[in-house]
Design a protein around this motif. Sequence first.
Motif, PDB file in Angstrom:
ATOM      1  N   VAL B  71      51.299  31.575  36.424  1.00 18.57           N
ATOM      2  CA  VAL B  71      50.729  32.396  37.496  1.00 18.57           C
ATOM      3  C   VAL B  71      51.127  31.919  38.896  1.00 18.57           C
ATOM      4  CG1 VAL B  71      48.532  31.188  37.253  1.00 18.57           C
ATOM      5  CG2 VAL B  71      48.577  33.358  38.421  1.00 18.57           C
ATOM      6  N   LEU B 151      34.983  33.369  42.553  1.00 20.39           N
ATOM      7  CA  LEU B 151      35.294  34.633  41.871  1.00 20.39           C
ATOM      8  C   LEU B 151      34.191  35.663  42.015  1.00 20.39           C
ATOM      9  CD1 LEU B 151      36.954  34.067  38.420  1.00 20.39           C
ATOM     10  CD2 LEU B 151      37.960  34.856  40.543  1.00 20.39           C
ATOM     11  N   ARG B 158      40.408  46.749  44.681  1.00 19.46           N
ATOM     12  CA  ARG B 158      40.293  48.057  45.328  1.00 19.46           C
ATOM     13  C   ARG B 158      39.275  48.055  46.470  1.00 19.46           C
ATOM     14  NH1 ARG B 158      40.801  51.948  39.953  1.00 19.46           N
ATOM     15  NH2 ARG B 158      42.561  50.771  39.118  1.00 19.46           N
ATOM     16  N   ASN B 171      39.025  39.141  44.469  1.00 19.01           N
ATOM     17  CA  ASN B 171      38.930  38.167  43.376  1.00 19.01           C
ATOM     18  C   ASN B 171      40.264  37.881  42.689  1.00 19.01           C
ATOM     19  OD1 ASN B 171      39.177  40.454  41.843  1.00 19.01           O
ATOM     20  ND2 ASN B 171      37.013  40.506  41.215  1.00 19.01           N
ATOM     21  N   ARG B 172      41.344  38.385  43.248  1.00 22.51           N
ATOM     22  CA  ARG B 172      42.659  38.018  42.739  1.00 22.51           C
ATOM     23  C   ARG B 172      43.327  37.020  43.672  1.00 22.51           C
ATOM     24  NH1 ARG B 172      43.211  42.273  39.016  1.00 22.51           N
ATOM     25  NH2 ARG B 172      41.066  42.297  38.317  1.00 22.51           N
ATOM     26  N   PHE B 252      47.009  47.839  39.832  1.00 23.02           N
ATOM     27  CA  PHE B 252      45.850  46.970  39.664  1.00 23.02           C
ATOM     28  C   PHE B 252      45.712  45.919  40.751  1.00 23.02           C
ATOM     29  CE2 PHE B 252      47.063  48.330  35.404  1.00 23.02           C
ATOM     30  CZ  PHE B 252      45.859  48.822  34.939  1.00 23.02           C
ATOM     31  N   ASN B 253      46.864  45.483  41.287  1.00 21.29           N
ATOM     32  CA  ASN B 253      46.873  44.291  42.135  1.00 21.29           C
ATOM     33  C   ASN B 253      47.697  44.478  43.390  1.00 21.29           C
ATOM     34  OD1 ASN B 253      45.374  42.240  40.755  1.00 21.29           O
ATOM     35  ND2 ASN B 253      46.950  42.308  39.166  1.00 21.29           N
ATOM     36  N   ARG B 259      50.508  34.622  48.668  1.00 20.06           N
ATOM     37  CA  ARG B 259      49.247  34.711  47.958  1.00 20.06           C
ATOM     38  C   ARG B 259      48.716  33.339  47.604  1.00 20.06           C
ATOM     39  NH1 ARG B 259      48.630  36.856  41.885  1.00 20.06           N
ATOM     40  NH2 ARG B 259      46.397  36.515  41.700  1.00 20.06           N
ATOM     41  N   ILE B 261      46.087  31.787  45.026  1.00 15.95           N
ATOM     42  CA  ILE B 261      45.296  32.236  43.881  1.00 15.95           C
ATOM     43  C   ILE B 261      43.913  31.573  43.852  1.00 15.95           C
ATOM     44  CG2 ILE B 261      47.260  32.861  42.417  1.00 15.95           C
ATOM     45  CD1 ILE B 261      47.002  30.170  41.040  1.00 15.95           C
ATOM     46  N   PRO B 262      42.900  32.243  43.290  1.00 16.17           N
ATOM     47  CA  PRO B 262      41.537  31.686  43.275  1.00 16.17           C
ATOM     48  C   PRO B 262      41.455  30.354  42.528  1.00 16.17           C
ATOM     49  CG  PRO B 262      41.553  33.932  42.397  1.00 16.17           C
ATOM     50  CD  PRO B 262      42.962  33.577  42.676  1.00 16.17           C
ATOM     51  N   GLU B 263      42.323  30.174  41.517  1.00 21.11           N
ATOM     52  CA  GLU B 263      42.297  28.925  40.756  1.00 21.11           C
ATOM     53  C   GLU B 263      42.628  27.754  41.675  1.00 21.11           C
ATOM     54  OE1 GLU B 263      44.049  31.708  39.646  1.00 21.11           O
ATOM     55  OE2 GLU B 263      42.354  32.244  38.397  1.00 21.11           O
TER      56      GLU B 263
END
Lengths: 338, 396
Positions: B71, B151, B158, B171-172, B252-253, B259, B261-263
């Motif tokens: 990812v 998260l 959206r 949350n992405r 979707f994204n 970017r 990422i939340p992780e």
Amino acid sequence: MKKAIVSVVVGVTLGVAATAASAGTLDDVKAKGFIQCGVNPGLPGFSNPDDKGNWTGIDVDVCRAVAAAVFGDTTKVKFTPLSAKERFTALQTGEIDMLSRNSTWTMSRDTSLGLNFTGITYYDGQGFMVRKSLGVTSALELSGASVCTQTGTTTELNIADFFRSNNMPYEIVAFEKNDEVVQAYDAGRCDVHSTDASGLHAERLKLTNPGDHVILPEIISKEPLGPVVRQGDDGWFNVVKWTLFAMVNAEELGVTSKNVDEMKASENPEIKRLLGTEGAFGEGIALGNDWAYNIVKMVGNYGEIFDANVGPDTPLGISRGLNALWKNGGLQYAPPVR
Amino acid sequence: MAGARTAEEAAKKVAWINDPRIRGLAYQIVLIAIIVLLGYEFIHNAALNLEKQNIASGFGFLKNTSGFAIVQTLIDYSEESSYGRVFFVGLLNTILVAVIGIVLATVIGFVVGIARLSNNWVISRVATVYVELVRNIPLLLQLFFWYFAVLRSLPNPRQSLEISGSVFLNNRGFFLPKPVFGEGAGLIGIALIVAIVATVAIRFWAHRRQDRTGRIFPVFWTGVGLLVGLPLVAFLVAGMPVTLDYSVLKGFNFVGGLRVIPEFVGLVLALSIYTATFIAEIVRAGILAVSHGQTEASYSLGLRPGPTLRLVVIPQAMRVIIPPLTSQYLNLTKNSSLAVAIAYPDLVSVFAGTVLNQTGQAVEVLLITMLVYLGLSLVTSLFMNWYNARMALVER
Ligand SMILES: N[C@@H](CCC(=O)N[C@@H](CS)C(=O)NCC(=O)O)C(=O)O
């Protein structure tokens, strides 16, 4: 820390132990008086402990069936819950005697890990689950989606294959433990949760609102799940392999845990051989002649354990499908006892 | 003088076999030989056992195709890349969290450590509560807390939070415009390098001048001016060759742009907030170790509390702080291997996790991974030792 322990265990076991599987596992098991069976830490229908520590599930029943064959006692089995990542190492190092943990039979696992799959307990395939609100009806509409899944599984690789072969961009978020996969999907980190279709049915039950999610119709892979033993120990391999065959044969012959005692008086030679009233088939696997009788009497035939754990009358509600007997159009087929 | 001679003479009289230096050397050699022999025996035995159990071994697998996606990758990577490449992707991801985590933990740790000693009751209590609360909760729980807190508090793509259509938060992840460097952008890089060199030179000159004349030069603001100004001028001169690539919602994204990422956010937050509590205590201990007389002396020379802390107390406290600080940096780096719990693709997750599972070559993969952590730890230690030596008391 856990990682360090695993590595030390691997290193020490492989480096120091002169012979990991010297005496046959069957002899070892008989000597210690129980079977150590590696199972899933929590997958309803397959292997799931209740709050009293009693395990249930189709994979668990396979372990018990082996105990019934070897000891004539289904309680002589101890369960080791294993994550996807730990499972094969635990078997290689001798921590467990057999693995029955929804593990897919693949060529690399069968040939380069020093392991052998003994048969197929459950014919599965990988599927996708999404939120109903996305309005998606087919996996082919998932271009650009985020997919949550668990590391150390075939799932991770199948997703890559599926999206690439359909030329769809995607993002994969891979967690070590299944609980986090489910939670992250529930929290909206991913659009899609993907794993074996059977697992999806089980995991949908864990979501906040199971009704808000759908499992898409596509099955994108073959996931034949079966028990695994160490390679190079043919005696033990035979015992585990024929335990499963006995259950399938019993179903085919109409022998169930309820009628097995009456069936002992049957005139059908196939049933006689299976239940040990004719011939000495137990000898070939170094067990008593009542090995298969014990399996059916104490655990049940294949159809019985399927129905009890994952069948239409359980919360999972899975129909036999591919797992029906070959006579009924399914794939379950066992070589004859003769 | 006389003592030294008698010792020398005495040494001459002793037979070589009783010479402590020769004996010491001999013991060392024997010990090393035993260790090497044991090591060899261990590896040899492992290889034999692997072969006997039909488990694949060797390092050839590093060239095989990985087949899985990751990812977050800092270098080019696709499913067609090799397992060897996966190793580098994981390594860089580990280094990224470690470096950013260390910087953040240090900043928070120093602020909180100093706050605990503050004369302001509220500030010092808040700092105490933070330290006592956070350092006593297991890190893994905090990791889950931050990850799922991040998260659950963010909207889906959206309904992203956005700033004027260029920065998005959902949350992405956190999406920013990405600068794309066009032709002539090299000039900006050159300007930046010139600015850095000039700032270092000015700092050096200003110190010398202050030592000579006592006059202070505003190095900080000059530096900021140079570092921002020169590249800006270059940017304008080169005809603005930098464009921005915006993130846009597609399906979707979001796609495109930069970017986070939340992780990554969850992991960095957990690691730095946790480690900062230990650093705060180290800083507090370091400051308390500097005698109060130093502060009083500084006040009586007319220095205000700020400069007193910066110029008198902290430099002396640093000598006490650095050695334990090093261990905290090492801890943070090693703790970053918990990443896999929340799907951050660090070395342990992608290499000692996924690659190990695909190939089953536990011994090789774990050996490489352990060597990497050893290497990272040694590099950190070396750097901190060097820094410690530099900060040591220089007597004039
Ligand atoms: N059949 C696949 C996947 C098996 C697997 O680990 N599935 C996951 C998702 S259903 C699971 O059982 N997780 C439960 C857990 O680890 O707690 C394989 O063998 O790689």
